[in-house]
Design an enzyme around this catalytic site. Sequence first.
Site, PDB file in Angstrom:
ATOM      1  N   PRO A  43      28.292   0.984  35.364  1.00 20.33           N
ATOM      2  CA  PRO A  43      26.858   0.925  36.388  1.00 20.33           C
ATOM      3  C   PRO A  43      27.583   1.235  37.898  1.00 20.33           C
ATOM      4  O   PRO A  43      26.902   1.475  38.580  1.00 20.33           O
ATOM      5  CB  PRO A  43      26.381  -0.383  36.175  1.00 20.33           C
ATOM      6  CG  PRO A  43      27.354  -1.282  35.617  1.00 20.33           C
ATOM      7  CD  PRO A  43      28.396  -0.192  34.821  1.00 20.33           C
ATOM      8  N   LYS A  83      24.604   5.444  37.614  1.00 20.01           N
ATOM      9  CA  LYS A  83      24.394   6.996  36.957  1.00 20.01           C
ATOM     10  C   LYS A  83      23.510   6.832  35.519  1.00 20.01           C
ATOM     11  O   LYS A  83      22.871   7.794  35.040  1.00 20.01           O
ATOM     12  CB  LYS A  83      25.589   7.844  36.627  1.00 20.01           C
ATOM     13  CG  LYS A  83      26.030   8.203  38.063  1.00 20.01           C
ATOM     14  CD  LYS A  83      25.201   9.311  38.745  1.00 20.01           C
ATOM     15  CE  LYS A  83      25.544   9.459  40.112  1.00 20.01           C
ATOM     16  NZ  LYS A  83      24.089   9.797  41.123  1.00 20.01           N
ATOM     17  N   TYR A 143      26.501  10.949  44.329  1.00 19.28           N
ATOM     18  CA  TYR A 143      25.644   9.586  44.279  1.00 19.28           C
ATOM     19  C   TYR A 143      24.355  10.152  44.449  1.00 19.28           C
ATOM     20  O   TYR A 143      23.476   9.512  43.546  1.00 19.28           O
ATOM     21  CB  TYR A 143      26.112   8.665  45.596  1.00 19.28           C
ATOM     22  CG  TYR A 143      25.603   7.474  45.304  1.00 19.28           C
ATOM     23  CD1 TYR A 143      24.352   7.277  46.036  1.00 19.28           C
ATOM     24  CD2 TYR A 143      26.447   6.321  44.689  1.00 19.28           C
ATOM     25  CE1 TYR A 143      23.879   5.516  45.784  1.00 19.28           C
ATOM     26  CE2 TYR A 143      25.584   5.248  44.611  1.00 19.28           C
ATOM     27  CZ  TYR A 143      24.558   5.064  45.141  1.00 19.28           C
ATOM     28  OH  TYR A 143      24.067   3.425  44.869  1.00 19.28           O
ATOM     29  N   HIS A 180      16.708   5.334  50.561  1.00 19.95           N
ATOM     30  CA  HIS A 180      17.735   4.888  51.181  1.00 19.95           C
ATOM     31  C   HIS A 180      18.563   6.000  51.378  1.00 19.95           C
ATOM     32  O   HIS A 180      18.714   7.153  50.649  1.00 19.95           O
ATOM     33  CB  HIS A 180      18.696   3.949  50.446  1.00 19.95           C
ATOM     34  CG  HIS A 180      18.499   2.543  50.195  1.00 19.95           C
ATOM     35  ND1 HIS A 180      19.237   1.768  49.843  1.00 19.95           N
ATOM     36  CD2 HIS A 180      17.266   2.055  50.530  1.00 19.95           C
ATOM     37  CE1 HIS A 180      18.622   0.311  50.098  1.00 19.95           C
ATOM     38  NE2 HIS A 180      17.251   0.654  50.563  1.00 19.95           N
TER      39      HIS A 180
HETATM   40  P1  FAS Z   1      17.729   1.606  26.521  1.00 15.25           P
HETATM   41  O1  FAS Z   1      19.147   1.129  25.945  1.00 15.25           O
HETATM   42  O2  FAS Z   1      17.121   1.171  27.926  1.00 15.25           O
HETATM   43  O3  FAS Z   1      16.590   1.576  25.467  1.00 15.25           O
HETATM   44  C1  FAS Z   1      16.836   1.871  24.082  1.00 15.25           C
HETATM   45  C2  FAS Z   1      15.751   1.226  23.458  1.00 15.25           C
HETATM   46  O4  FAS Z   1      15.965   1.163  21.956  1.00 15.25           O
HETATM   47  C3  FAS Z   1      15.716  -0.318  23.702  1.00 15.25           C
HETATM   48  O5  FAS Z   1      14.422  -0.707  24.017  1.00 15.25           O
HETATM   49  C4  FAS Z   1      16.307  -0.840  22.079  1.00 15.25           C
HETATM   50  O6  FAS Z   1      15.295  -2.064  21.828  1.00 15.25           O
HETATM   51  C5  FAS Z   1      15.442   0.081  21.396  1.00 15.25           C
HETATM   52  N1  FAS Z   1      16.316   0.055  19.972  1.00 15.25           N
HETATM   53  C6  FAS Z   1      17.575  -0.330  19.668  1.00 15.25           C
HETATM   54  N2  FAS Z   1      17.834   0.215  18.416  1.00 15.25           N
HETATM   55  C7  FAS Z   1      16.630   0.576  17.804  1.00 15.25           C
HETATM   56  C8  FAS Z   1      16.322   0.709  16.625  1.00 15.25           C
HETATM   57  N3  FAS Z   1      17.068   0.803  15.551  1.00 15.25           N
HETATM   58  N4  FAS Z   1      15.025   1.149  16.300  1.00 15.25           N
HETATM   59  C9  FAS Z   1      14.043   1.247  17.360  1.00 15.25           C
HETATM   60  N5  FAS Z   1      14.366   0.991  18.480  1.00 15.25           N
HETATM   61  C10 FAS Z   1      15.781   0.432  18.884  1.00 15.25           C
HETATM   62  N6  FAS Z   1      22.481   1.849  34.728  1.00 15.25           N
HETATM   63  C11 FAS Z   1      22.339   1.953  36.120  1.00 15.25           C
HETATM   64  O7  FAS Z   1      22.264   3.135  36.495  1.00 15.25           O
HETATM   65  N7  FAS Z   1      22.499   0.846  36.942  1.00 15.25           N
HETATM   66  C12 FAS Z   1      22.622  -0.290  36.259  1.00 15.25           C
HETATM   67  O8  FAS Z   1      22.847  -1.251  37.353  1.00 15.25           O
HETATM   68  C13 FAS Z   1      22.790  -0.540  35.095  1.00 15.25           C
HETATM   69  N8  FAS Z   1      22.954  -1.719  34.663  1.00 15.25           N
HETATM   70  C14 FAS Z   1      22.993  -2.109  33.161  1.00 15.25           C
HETATM   71  C15 FAS Z   1      23.256  -3.231  32.480  1.00 15.25           C
HETATM   72  C16 FAS Z   1      23.122  -3.431  31.335  1.00 15.25           C
HETATM   73  C17 FAS Z   1      23.199  -4.827  30.450  1.00 15.25           C
HETATM   74  C18 FAS Z   1      23.156  -2.186  30.138  1.00 15.25           C
HETATM   75  C19 FAS Z   1      23.038  -2.413  28.869  1.00 15.25           C
HETATM   76  C20 FAS Z   1      22.750  -1.099  30.668  1.00 15.25           C
HETATM   77  C21 FAS Z   1      22.781  -0.888  32.240  1.00 15.25           C
HETATM   78  N9  FAS Z   1      22.657   0.339  32.864  1.00 15.25           N
HETATM   79  C22 FAS Z   1      22.370   0.501  34.250  1.00 15.25           C
HETATM   80  C23 FAS Z   1      22.459   1.571  32.071  1.00 15.25           C
HETATM   81  C24 FAS Z   1      20.827   1.365  31.672  1.00 15.25           C
HETATM   82  O9  FAS Z   1      20.314   1.475  32.723  1.00 15.25           O
HETATM   83  C25 FAS Z   1      20.832   2.602  30.739  1.00 15.25           C
HETATM   84  O10 FAS Z   1      21.348   3.803  31.476  1.00 15.25           O
HETATM   85  C26 FAS Z   1      19.212   2.891  30.493  1.00 15.25           C
HETATM   86  O11 FAS Z   1      18.734   1.766  29.850  1.00 15.25           O
HETATM   87  C27 FAS Z   1      19.190   4.006  29.568  1.00 15.25           C
HETATM   88  O12 FAS Z   1      17.768   4.187  28.734  1.00 15.25           O
HETATM   89  P2  FAS Z   1      17.879   4.224  27.480  1.00 15.25           P
HETATM   90  O13 FAS Z   1      18.670   5.627  27.122  1.00 15.25           O
HETATM   91  O14 FAS Z   1      16.295   4.430  27.188  1.00 15.25           O
HETATM   92  O15 FAS Z   1      18.541   3.464  26.594  1.00 15.25           O
HETATM   93  C1  PHB Z   2      21.354  -2.448  40.769  1.00 12.11           C
HETATM   94  O1  PHB Z   2      21.033  -2.834  39.899  1.00 12.11           O
HETATM   95  O2  PHB Z   2      20.467  -2.517  41.869  1.00 12.11           O
HETATM   96  C2  PHB Z   2      22.567  -1.562  41.024  1.00 12.11           C
HETATM   97  C3  PHB Z   2      23.359  -1.394  40.085  1.00 12.11           C
HETATM   98  C4  PHB Z   2      24.534  -0.521  40.012  1.00 12.11           C
HETATM   99  C5  PHB Z   2      24.553   0.318  41.039  1.00 12.11           C
HETATM  100  C6  PHB Z   2      23.614   0.320  42.293  1.00 12.11           C
HETATM  101  C7  PHB Z   2      22.748  -0.627  42.069  1.00 12.11           C
HETATM  102  O3  PHB Z   2      25.667   1.088  41.314  1.00 12.11           O
END
Ligand code: FAS
Ligand code: PHB
Length: 390
Positions: free
Chosen positions: A293, A297, A385, A72
């Site tokens: 979100p 980032k 961005y 994009h």
């Molecule tokens: P994660 O949370 O993805 O992974 C951590 C892992 O550790 C999980 O698999 C968990 O099961 C495991 N874990 C936890 N406790 C443990 C333990 N005690 N022992 C062993 N394993 C354990 N970011 C965006 O950029 N855009 C978005 O739209 C967006 N939407 C999101 C929506 C939600 C509901 C959430 C929670 C986050 C969102 N994020 C978004 C942020 C997300 O993308 C995170 O930045 C990303 O998952 C970060 O990755 P990790 O640091 O690997 O953490």
């Molecule tokens: C997406 O889930 O596609 C997403 C979420 C947050 C953003 C942009 C894209 O800021």
Amino acid sequence: MRTQVAIIGAGPAGLLLGQLLSRAGIDNVILERRSADYVLSRIRAGVLEQGMVDLLHEAGVGGRLDHEGLVHDGFSLAFNDALHRLDLKKLSGGKTVTVYGQTEVTRDLIEARQALGRPTVYEAENVALHHFDGPAPRVTFRTNGQEKELHCDFIAGCDGYHGIARASVPARSLQTFERVYPFGWLGLLVDKPPAAHELVYANHERGFALCSMRSAGRSRYYVQVPLGEKVEDWSDDAFFDELRRRLPAEVAGAVQTGPSLEKSIAPLRSFVAEPMRFGRLFLAGDAAHIVPPTGAKGLNLAASDIRYLFDAFREHYRDGSNAGLDGYSARALARVWKAERFSWWMTNLLHRFPERDGFDRRIQEAEFDYLVHSRAAATAVAENYVGLPY
Ligand code: FAS
Ligand code: PHB
């Protein structure tokens, strides 16, 4: 059991670190609380910075991303019915973002790890970290009904906001900073073509809305909802009706409805834990910081943390230098806080804050007007961005 780096968490941060370490010949074991299917079932981020795309290529998992990712050049902002496109590529001197779901990134990394035959313990119970403030850290856990002990040189806490790694650090050694927002995002995934060919971030009197996508045939939508809302109170029809109310007519008219594949509410918070290192324990990704979100980032910050941490581990094992490890926390936090600022700013620009008055509404409108008419203002948004330099 013994390894060089014990990684807690098989989300994108843990898997990406494990992949980079394995390709560099550095032994590592990943301990994950959940099953692989559960990890893949979580629908999260969708937009990758170029820095993350480059790192995934370095990790050898860029093939499907190149084939299926959508590059994009820009996105649009909508204020009530006014729509304004930010030309990211022109404003940032040629940089773009790639739309490719976090689920697919995770799937690619899981498959790559399996292909290398590297160990991941899924459904690891009672994971506990020990002696990471000394020279011989270890991790205990339970798997298949047996207690296990993993001796290691270092522990990488990649276990997210609710993980055990940060929680294992004595409170006196940790400083945290937090902002909890008075609303959440209700997200919906649907197998219908997106309403627009690029992302549309909308600020409307009724609240924020976002039109995103996962592919040319799969759309991802969000609407801001008050705290305390329950996803079961939102039918698909109610979601699409509210989404279209918040979009400019030309975008609303292009929204194609269909049965939701996934629907969930995510809370919004800004959070940072300092420092990101405690002896031989290093925090990365959501384990150390959370962003709303709005600025896309969260996932991208996990990638830059892993860039710095992998470089530091490689320098330690290959060159016998600890400079990278000693500098990791300060280096990562410098980029984290700039992404925290941008995500906070985008969230304040685009959402309806229940407790705020007309003054704040006018400030939001002035910000939008400034972005539309000032190349300097638009350039500042674009360079954040697409991702600030690593
Ligand atoms: P994660 O949370 O993805 O992974 C951590 C892992 O550790 C999980 O698999 C968990 O099961 C495991 N874990 C936890 N406790 C443990 C333990 N005690 N022992 C062993 N394993 C354990 N970011 C965006 O950029 N855009 C978005 O739209 C967006 N939407 C999101 C929506 C939600 C509901 C959430 C929670 C986050 C969102 N994020 C978004 C942020 C997300 O993308 C995170 O930045 C990303 O998952 C970060 O990755 P990790 O640091 O690997 O953490
Ligand atoms: C997406 O889930 O596609 C997403 C979420 C947050 C953003 C942009 C894209 O800021």
